[in-house]
Design a protein around this motif. Structure first.
Motif, PDB file in Angstrom:
ATOM      1  N   CYS A  33      58.024 130.623  39.066  1.00  0.00           N
ATOM      2  CA  CYS A  33      59.202 129.848  38.702  1.00  0.00           C
ATOM      3  C   CYS A  33      60.025 130.702  37.736  1.00  0.00           C
ATOM      4  CB  CYS A  33      58.779 128.542  38.029  1.00  0.00           C
ATOM      5  SG  CYS A  33      60.168 127.529  37.483  1.00  0.00           S
ATOM      6  N   ILE A  34      61.318 130.741  37.936  1.00  0.00           N
ATOM      7  CA  ILE A  34      62.191 131.528  37.070  1.00  0.00           C
ATOM      8  C   ILE A  34      63.129 130.584  36.320  1.00  0.00           C
ATOM      9  CG2 ILE A  34      63.844 133.414  36.932  1.00  0.00           C
ATOM     10  CD1 ILE A  34      61.116 134.204  38.082  1.00  0.00           C
ATOM     11  N   GLY A  35      63.213 130.776  35.043  1.00  0.00           N
ATOM     12  CA  GLY A  35      64.073 129.929  34.232  1.00  0.00           C
ATOM     13  C   GLY A  35      65.103 130.739  33.477  1.00  0.00           C
ATOM     14  N   TRP A  36      66.233 130.098  33.205  1.00  0.00           N
ATOM     15  CA  TRP A  36      67.254 130.660  32.326  1.00  0.00           C
ATOM     16  C   TRP A  36      67.309 129.817  31.055  1.00  0.00           C
ATOM     17  CZ3 TRP A  36      69.837 135.131  32.458  1.00  0.00           C
ATOM     18  CH2 TRP A  36      69.911 135.828  33.667  1.00  0.00           C
ATOM     19  N   LYS A  47      66.451 125.349  27.280  1.00  0.00           N
ATOM     20  CA  LYS A  47      66.282 125.635  28.702  1.00  0.00           C
ATOM     21  C   LYS A  47      67.546 125.178  29.429  1.00  0.00           C
ATOM     22  CE  LYS A  47      63.337 124.754  32.731  1.00  0.00           C
ATOM     23  NZ  LYS A  47      62.182 123.977  33.242  1.00  0.00           N
ATOM     24  N   SER A  50      66.214 126.146  35.935  1.00  0.00           N
ATOM     25  CA  SER A  50      65.053 126.820  36.500  1.00  0.00           C
ATOM     26  C   SER A  50      65.016 126.587  38.002  1.00  0.00           C
ATOM     27  CB  SER A  50      63.747 126.350  35.846  1.00  0.00           C
ATOM     28  OG  SER A  50      63.511 124.980  36.126  1.00  0.00           O
ATOM     29  N   THR A  58      64.940 122.673  41.676  1.00  0.00           N
ATOM     30  CA  THR A  58      65.795 123.224  40.626  1.00  0.00           C
ATOM     31  C   THR A  58      65.944 122.215  39.502  1.00  0.00           C
ATOM     32  OG1 THR A  58      67.777 122.440  41.774  1.00  0.00           O
ATOM     33  CG2 THR A  58      67.132 124.727  42.151  1.00  0.00           C
ATOM     34  N   CYS A  98      66.130 135.193  30.657  1.00  0.00           N
ATOM     35  CA  CYS A  98      65.393 134.655  31.789  1.00  0.00           C
ATOM     36  C   CYS A  98      63.896 134.837  31.527  1.00  0.00           C
ATOM     37  CB  CYS A  98      65.797 135.310  33.107  1.00  0.00           C
ATOM     38  SG  CYS A  98      65.484 137.075  33.259  1.00  0.00           S
ATOM     39  N   CYS A 104      56.880 125.684  36.487  1.00  0.00           N
ATOM     40  CA  CYS A 104      58.231 125.405  35.998  1.00  0.00           C
ATOM     41  C   CYS A 104      58.108 124.490  34.790  1.00  0.00           C
ATOM     42  CB  CYS A 104      59.069 124.746  37.096  1.00  0.00           C
ATOM     43  SG  CYS A 104      59.789 125.890  38.284  1.00  0.00           S
ATOM     44  N   THR A 108      60.425 125.127  26.499  1.00  0.00           N
ATOM     45  CA  THR A 108      60.804 126.541  26.413  1.00  0.00           C
ATOM     46  C   THR A 108      59.614 127.406  26.029  1.00  0.00           C
ATOM     47  OG1 THR A 108      61.415 126.300  24.084  1.00  0.00           O
ATOM     48  CG2 THR A 108      63.149 125.931  25.719  1.00  0.00           C
ATOM     49  N   TRP A 111      56.172 130.191  28.468  1.00  0.00           N
ATOM     50  CA  TRP A 111      56.527 130.949  29.670  1.00  0.00           C
ATOM     51  C   TRP A 111      55.921 132.346  29.507  1.00  0.00           C
ATOM     52  CZ3 TRP A 111      60.012 129.592  33.798  1.00  0.00           C
ATOM     53  CH2 TRP A 111      60.423 128.238  33.767  1.00  0.00           C
TER      54      TRP A 111
END
Length: 124
Positions: A33-36, A47, A50, A58, A98, A104, A108, A111
């Motif tokens: 899972c990729i988060g910004w 956050k 993601s 999403t 990121c 996910c 915050t 990760w």
């Protein structure tokens, strides 16, 4: 050490657009899972969005819904996740990071892998 690489930050006027990109190491890209996230001095990291592995699922913070779009690259040769930022406001000014994890995470915290961040400045 696994390191993500952000790019695309810069200065933009309010109402404009910016596209951030996060390059993810190939051995984790497909299953992570990729988060910004974003952070301003004196404030906690927030956050923003993601996207799950394979593009399934999403998440958007209320503050960016309808304006920001997170997506995975359709090019198999490029392990990248983008954050398209439209209709930006001065409140979007922050350092954007990121991160990747097998989960996910709503928080915050925890990760597994992070980038070093890219600055976004929105002027009024």
């Amino acid at each position: 050490q696994v390191r993500l690489v952000e790019s695309g930050g810069g200065s933009v006027q309010a109402g404009g657009s910016l596209r951030l990109s996060c390059l993810v190491p190939g051995h984790i890209y497909s299953r992570a899972c990729i988060g910004w996230f974003r952070q301003t001095p004196g404030k906690e990291r927030e956050k923003v969005a993601s996207i799950g592995a394979g593009g399934v699922g999403t998440y958007y913070a209320d503050s960016v819904k309808g304006r920001f779009t997170i997506s995975r690259s359709q090019d198999n040769a490029e392990n990248a996740v983008s954050l398209q930022m439209n209709e930006v406001t001065p409140e979007d000014t922050a350092t954007y990071y990121c991160a990747a994890d097998l989960l996910c995470r709503i928080s915050t915290k925890n990760w597994s892998y992070w980038g070093q961040g890219t600055q976004v400045t929105v002027s009024s």
